[in-house]
Design an enzyme around this catalytic site. Structure first.
Site, PDB file in Angstrom:
ATOM      1  N   TYR A  94       1.141  -1.489   0.051  1.00 11.18           N
ATOM      2  CA  TYR A  94       0.323   0.091   0.347  1.00 11.18           C
ATOM      3  C   TYR A  94       0.500   1.480  -0.017  1.00 11.18           C
ATOM      4  O   TYR A  94       2.259   1.318   0.625  1.00 11.18           O
ATOM      5  CB  TYR A  94      -0.880   0.379   1.107  1.00 11.18           C
ATOM      6  CG  TYR A  94      -2.106   0.890   1.312  1.00 11.18           C
ATOM      7  CD1 TYR A  94      -2.869   0.639  -0.167  1.00 11.18           C
ATOM      8  CD2 TYR A  94      -2.691   2.095   2.386  1.00 11.18           C
ATOM      9  CE1 TYR A  94      -4.658   1.392  -0.095  1.00 11.18           C
ATOM     10  CE2 TYR A  94      -3.097   3.002   1.722  1.00 11.18           C
ATOM     11  CZ  TYR A  94      -4.441   2.876   0.613  1.00 11.18           C
ATOM     12  OH  TYR A  94      -5.672   3.452   1.180  1.00 11.18           O
ATOM     13  N   ASN A 182     -15.229   4.512   2.937  1.00  9.77           N
ATOM     14  CA  ASN A 182     -15.544   4.269   1.667  1.00  9.77           C
ATOM     15  C   ASN A 182     -16.831   5.147   1.769  1.00  9.77           C
ATOM     16  O   ASN A 182     -16.882   5.704   0.435  1.00  9.77           O
ATOM     17  CB  ASN A 182     -16.600   2.639   1.948  1.00  9.77           C
ATOM     18  CG  ASN A 182     -15.347   2.126   2.161  1.00  9.77           C
ATOM     19  OD1 ASN A 182     -14.622   1.951   1.851  1.00  9.77           O
ATOM     20  ND2 ASN A 182     -16.007   0.794   3.143  1.00  9.77           N
ATOM     21  N   ASN A 208     -21.328  -4.674  -4.022  1.00  9.89           N
ATOM     22  CA  ASN A 208     -21.815  -5.215  -2.489  1.00  9.89           C
ATOM     23  C   ASN A 208     -21.066  -4.461  -1.559  1.00  9.89           C
ATOM     24  O   ASN A 208     -20.899  -5.343  -0.635  1.00  9.89           O
ATOM     25  CB  ASN A 208     -22.006  -6.314  -2.493  1.00  9.89           C
ATOM     26  CG  ASN A 208     -20.776  -7.127  -2.917  1.00  9.89           C
ATOM     27  OD1 ASN A 208     -19.814  -7.250  -3.787  1.00  9.89           O
ATOM     28  ND2 ASN A 208     -20.800  -8.534  -2.814  1.00  9.89           N
ATOM     29  N   SER A 209     -19.614  -4.290  -1.996  1.00 11.53           N
ATOM     30  CA  SER A 209     -18.720  -3.705  -0.914  1.00 11.53           C
ATOM     31  C   SER A 209     -19.463  -2.505  -0.610  1.00 11.53           C
ATOM     32  O   SER A 209     -20.445  -2.215  -0.888  1.00 11.53           O
ATOM     33  CB  SER A 209     -17.074  -2.837  -1.886  1.00 11.53           C
ATOM     34  OG  SER A 209     -17.451  -2.010  -2.542  1.00 11.53           O
ATOM     35  N   VAL A 211     -17.759   0.275  -0.719  1.00 16.39           N
ATOM     36  CA  VAL A 211     -18.077   1.813  -1.171  1.00 16.39           C
ATOM     37  C   VAL A 211     -18.882   1.354  -2.274  1.00 16.39           C
ATOM     38  O   VAL A 211     -19.634   2.686  -2.161  1.00 16.39           O
ATOM     39  CB  VAL A 211     -16.296   1.761  -2.155  1.00 16.39           C
ATOM     40  CG1 VAL A 211     -16.253   3.208  -3.089  1.00 16.39           C
ATOM     41  CG2 VAL A 211     -14.529   1.728  -1.874  1.00 16.39           C
ATOM     42  N   GLY A 309      -9.759   1.519  -6.955  1.00 13.23           N
ATOM     43  CA  GLY A 309      -9.259  -0.443  -6.195  1.00 13.23           C
ATOM     44  C   GLY A 309      -8.538  -1.104  -7.653  1.00 13.23           C
ATOM     45  O   GLY A 309      -8.845  -1.414  -8.343  1.00 13.23           O
ATOM     46  N   TRP A 334      -7.701   8.543  -5.398  1.00 18.71           N
ATOM     47  CA  TRP A 334      -7.619   7.870  -3.613  1.00 18.71           C
ATOM     48  C   TRP A 334      -7.997   8.384  -2.687  1.00 18.71           C
ATOM     49  O   TRP A 334      -7.444   9.841  -2.547  1.00 18.71           O
ATOM     50  CB  TRP A 334      -6.061   7.780  -3.690  1.00 18.71           C
ATOM     51  CG  TRP A 334      -5.054   6.906  -2.636  1.00 18.71           C
ATOM     52  CD1 TRP A 334      -5.871   6.307  -1.653  1.00 18.71           C
ATOM     53  CD2 TRP A 334      -4.093   7.238  -1.839  1.00 18.71           C
ATOM     54  NE1 TRP A 334      -5.130   5.821  -0.233  1.00 18.71           N
ATOM     55  CE2 TRP A 334      -3.718   6.175  -1.195  1.00 18.71           C
ATOM     56  CE3 TRP A 334      -2.957   7.736  -2.855  1.00 18.71           C
ATOM     57  CZ2 TRP A 334      -2.838   6.149   0.002  1.00 18.71           C
ATOM     58  CZ3 TRP A 334      -1.740   7.889  -1.361  1.00 18.71           C
ATOM     59  CH2 TRP A 334      -1.574   7.270  -0.238  1.00 18.71           C
ATOM     60  N   VAL A 335      -8.919   8.640  -1.887  1.00 22.25           N
ATOM     61  CA  VAL A 335      -9.580   9.340  -0.709  1.00 22.25           C
ATOM     62  C   VAL A 335      -8.212  10.047  -0.161  1.00 22.25           C
ATOM     63  O   VAL A 335      -8.463  11.050   0.153  1.00 22.25           O
ATOM     64  CB  VAL A 335     -10.816   8.726  -0.418  1.00 22.25           C
ATOM     65  CG1 VAL A 335     -10.016   7.730   0.966  1.00 22.25           C
ATOM     66  CG2 VAL A 335     -11.605   9.824   0.083  1.00 22.25           C
TER      67      VAL A 335
HETATM   68  N1  LIG Z   1      -8.534   4.301  -3.648  1.00 25.17           N
HETATM   69  C1  LIG Z   1     -10.025   5.077  -2.195  1.00 25.17           C
HETATM   70  O1  LIG Z   1      -9.648   5.593  -2.022  1.00 25.17           O
HETATM   71  C2  LIG Z   1     -10.089   3.802  -2.132  1.00 25.17           C
HETATM   72  C3  LIG Z   1     -11.166   4.036  -0.348  1.00 25.17           C
HETATM   73  C4  LIG Z   1     -12.199   2.743  -0.178  1.00 25.17           C
HETATM   74  C5  LIG Z   1     -11.862   1.756  -0.308  1.00 25.17           C
HETATM   75  N2  LIG Z   1     -10.680   1.279  -1.593  1.00 25.17           N
HETATM   76  C6  LIG Z   1     -10.645  -0.427  -2.192  1.00 25.17           C
HETATM   77  O2  LIG Z   1     -11.965  -0.176  -2.574  1.00 25.17           O
HETATM   78  C7  LIG Z   1     -11.892  -1.545  -2.749  1.00 25.17           C
HETATM   79  C8  LIG Z   1     -13.390  -2.300  -1.940  1.00 25.17           C
HETATM   80  O3  LIG Z   1     -13.060  -1.766  -0.517  1.00 25.17           O
HETATM   81  P1  LIG Z   1     -14.399  -1.761   0.431  1.00 25.17           P
HETATM   82  O4  LIG Z   1     -13.762  -1.367   2.036  1.00 25.17           O
HETATM   83  O5  LIG Z   1     -15.073  -1.021   0.237  1.00 25.17           O
HETATM   84  O6  LIG Z   1     -14.463  -2.933   0.477  1.00 25.17           O
HETATM   85  P2  LIG Z   1     -15.498  -4.531   1.148  1.00 25.17           P
HETATM   86  O7  LIG Z   1     -16.609  -4.155   1.739  1.00 25.17           O
HETATM   87  O8  LIG Z   1     -14.192  -4.931   2.465  1.00 25.17           O
HETATM   88  O9  LIG Z   1     -15.627  -5.446   0.268  1.00 25.17           O
HETATM   89  C9  LIG Z   1     -14.762  -6.429  -0.985  1.00 25.17           C
HETATM   90  C10 LIG Z   1     -14.893  -5.902  -1.932  1.00 25.17           C
HETATM   91  O10 LIG Z   1     -14.490  -6.991  -2.981  1.00 25.17           O
HETATM   92  C11 LIG Z   1     -14.775  -7.899  -3.250  1.00 25.17           C
HETATM   93  N3  LIG Z   1     -13.661  -8.623  -3.725  1.00 25.17           N
HETATM   94  C12 LIG Z   1     -13.187  -9.385  -3.004  1.00 25.17           C
HETATM   95  N4  LIG Z   1     -12.146 -10.400  -3.536  1.00 25.17           N
HETATM   96  C13 LIG Z   1     -12.594 -10.138  -5.164  1.00 25.17           C
HETATM   97  C14 LIG Z   1     -12.233 -10.882  -6.173  1.00 25.17           C
HETATM   98  N5  LIG Z   1     -11.311 -11.538  -6.740  1.00 25.17           N
HETATM   99  N6  LIG Z   1     -12.006  -9.732  -7.363  1.00 25.17           N
HETATM  100  C15 LIG Z   1     -13.537  -8.992  -7.866  1.00 25.17           C
HETATM  101  N7  LIG Z   1     -13.835  -8.826  -6.648  1.00 25.17           N
HETATM  102  C16 LIG Z   1     -13.169  -9.035  -4.924  1.00 25.17           C
HETATM  103  C17 LIG Z   1     -16.142  -8.226  -2.594  1.00 25.17           C
HETATM  104  O11 LIG Z   1     -16.762  -8.834  -3.579  1.00 25.17           O
HETATM  105  P3  LIG Z   1     -17.737 -10.666  -3.075  1.00 25.17           P
HETATM  106  O12 LIG Z   1     -18.284 -10.601  -2.139  1.00 25.17           O
HETATM  107  O13 LIG Z   1     -17.923 -10.911  -4.410  1.00 25.17           O
HETATM  108  O14 LIG Z   1     -16.505 -11.481  -2.756  1.00 25.17           O
HETATM  109  C18 LIG Z   1     -16.606  -6.992  -2.552  1.00 25.17           C
HETATM  110  O15 LIG Z   1     -17.454  -6.747  -3.349  1.00 25.17           O
HETATM  111  C19 LIG Z   1     -10.762  -2.411  -2.633  1.00 25.17           C
HETATM  112  O16 LIG Z   1     -10.318  -2.111  -3.462  1.00 25.17           O
HETATM  113  C20 LIG Z   1     -10.388  -1.326  -1.439  1.00 25.17           C
HETATM  114  O17 LIG Z   1      -9.516  -1.121  -1.436  1.00 25.17           O
HETATM  115  C21 LIG Z   1     -10.377   2.688  -2.647  1.00 25.17           C
END
Ligand SMILES: NC(=O)c1ccc[n+]([C@@H]2O[C@H](COP(=O)([O-])OP(=O)(O)OC[C@H]3O[C@@H](n4cnc5c(N)ncnc54)[C@H](OP(=O)(O)O)[C@@H]3O)[C@@H](O)[C@H]2O)c1
Length: 404
Positions: A94, A182, A208-209, A211, A309, A334-335
């Site tokens: 990260y 998120n 369903n995440s 976000v 992500g 990136w937040v």
């Molecule tokens: N750039 C930014 O500022 C920022 C901010 C927040 C989050 N994020 C990113 O956003 C993403 C989601 O975060 P979150 O906290 O919202 O997640 P979360 O609630 O923990 O949920 C994880 C998500 O990822 C999916 N997933 C897991 N393994 C996977 C795979 N191998 N292929 C495809 N999908 C998969 C899950 O789907 P299933 O239910 O099908 O397993 C679920 O939808 C992460 O990559 C995180 O790092 C980025």
């Protein structure tokens, strides 16, 4: 023992009605052990000395925190989520690195895991008092890298953002502890890349995440229509249940990644978007790989595609024609960087989401509460972190601190 409480909170109705319990102030979190006669606070933290696989490198470390003076305050954590970025940070992949320090009384530098959470101030020196902080205030982290998987911490004014009493009113610790990453990410991505008008469509994967669920709900409130892509489940009943869950919070269309990549998808998309007259102008991507490319193909000319992500760990592949002929604009978001550049906007975004939560128009993501008491064993906590490495989960793991 860690408890498993899956809740789709809000313990409130979805639209409009403001139930009585919301008008009450959130309960005081006075669950504390007695501190030592000299004012030293005993603390425990999930820490790591080397980057690596979380179950292999994390351990529970005990230390004490001296009474705060000068610009210091002592925090007691209330709720801290386990986000994918926390895992990436422990793995060393990260971009935001934690602080490795010997200040927690170890011979070698260690870092505390976790980036998001809410804590209450239990003691403070003169400078935080002058800055308007007081005992009992709730604070969230000002940026990544603070280390939130811990019972207590010493912090400086610049490390935290206070949740004013009005902002905190009726908000649970889990809601406050999960608001800053998120929901803010979804909020900014829907607002800051293209000026979507009521009735406009956006499409997203990882729907369903945390976000994704936030984007569905915010979009609905702002009059937007959403096409949502989830990973298919072997258990079709579970897949249908998940689709319905997302529709219940405002999703217009929910499809699986296989459906997205099926032959008839263009015709289906036309049907959803009034023969293509309601263009899809924004895509939110946290998955990458083939499913992300398929999503980009549904976009209208000059639309925006925002990657935030990389859950599939696959690269993002873009046909050149999308750039040349369709002029799709590809961005990253990136937040953490956004918040660093827009600290006041960040506070307003958090306040706005908390207000929607209070009104009952924004539901928390489903969570698995992981009880962290003073006696909870390190193995148990690390085991819970390990569980989050598996996909297809029903709720996000959140450490909820009891009598610590
Ligand atoms: N750039 C930014 O500022 C920022 C901010 C927040 C989050 N994020 C990113 O956003 C993403 C989601 O975060 P979150 O906290 O919202 O997640 P979360 O609630 O923990 O949920 C994880 C998500 O990822 C999916 N997933 C897991 N393994 C996977 C795979 N191998 N292929 C495809 N999908 C998969 C899950 O789907 P299933 O239910 O099908 O397993 C679920 O939808 C992460 O990559 C995180 O790092 C980025």
């Amino acid at each position: 023992m860690a408890s498993k409480t899956l809740s789709t909170a809000p313990r409130v109705a979805r639209f409009g009605v403001r139930p009585l319990q919301c008008l009450r102030k959130a309960p005081a979190y006075a669950q504390r052990r007695a501190i030592s006669a000299y004012g030293y606070e005993q603390a425990k933290a999930l820490t790591f000395q080397d980057y690596g696989d979380p179950p292999a490198v994390l351990s529970l470390h005990s230390h004490s925190i001296s009474p705060p003076h000068g610009d210091l305050m002592t925090l007691r954590f209330l709720a801290s989520p386990i986000n994918p970025a926390d895992i990436n940070q422990i793995q060393g992949v990260y971009p935001s690195k934690p602080t490795f320090t010997t200040s927690l009384s170890t011979p070698n530098p260690i870092a505390v895991a976790g980036n998001e959470g809410v804590a209450e101030i239990i003691a403070l020196g003169s400078k935080p008092k002058e800055a308007g902080f007081k005992k009992g205030d709730w604070v969230i982290m000002n940026g990544p890298g603070f280390g939130t998987w811990r019972t207590h911490a010493a912090a400086r004014v610049q490390d935290v953002v206070k949740l004013d009493d009005a902002m905190r009113e009726g908000i649970s610790a889990v809601q406050a502890g999960t608001v800053s990453i998120n929901p803010c990410t979804a909020y900014r991505m829907l607002r800051d890349f293209v000026d979507l008008q009521e009735g406009d469509f956006f499409i997203q994967n990882g729907a369903n995440s945390g976000v994704g669920r936030a984007a569905i709900q915010l979009g609905k409130q702002w009059g937007l229509k959403s096409i949502n892509v989830i990973r298919g489940r072997d258990d079709k009943a579970a897949e249908e249940k998940l689709k319905q869950e997302l529709k219940d919070i405002g999703a217009d269309i929910v499809i699986t990644d296989a459906e997205l990549q099926s032959q008839g998808i263009r015709d289906m998309a036309k049907e959803w978007t009034n023969g293509g007259r309601a263009p899809i102008r924004l895509a939110l991507n946290c998955v990458n790989g083939k499913a992300a490319t398929a999503m980009a193909k549904l976009l209208a000319s000059e639309a925006h595609f925002v990657t935030y992500g990389a859950m599939s760990k696959q690269p993002l592949t873009i046909p050149a024609s999308m750039l040349i002929f369709k002029d799709i604009h590809f961005h990253g978001f990136w937040v953490s960087r956004w918040a660093e550049r827009h600290p006041e906007e960040k506070k307003k975004t958090v306040a706005d989401v908390l207000e929607m939560t209070r009104r009952g128009t924004f539901r928390d993501t489903p969570v698995e509460k992981i009880a962290w008491e003073w006696e909870t064993k390190g193995d148990e906590l690390v085991g819970k972190v390990k569980d989050t490495l598996e996909g297809y989960r029903e709720g996000k793991g959140v450490f909820v601190f009891g009598k610590t």
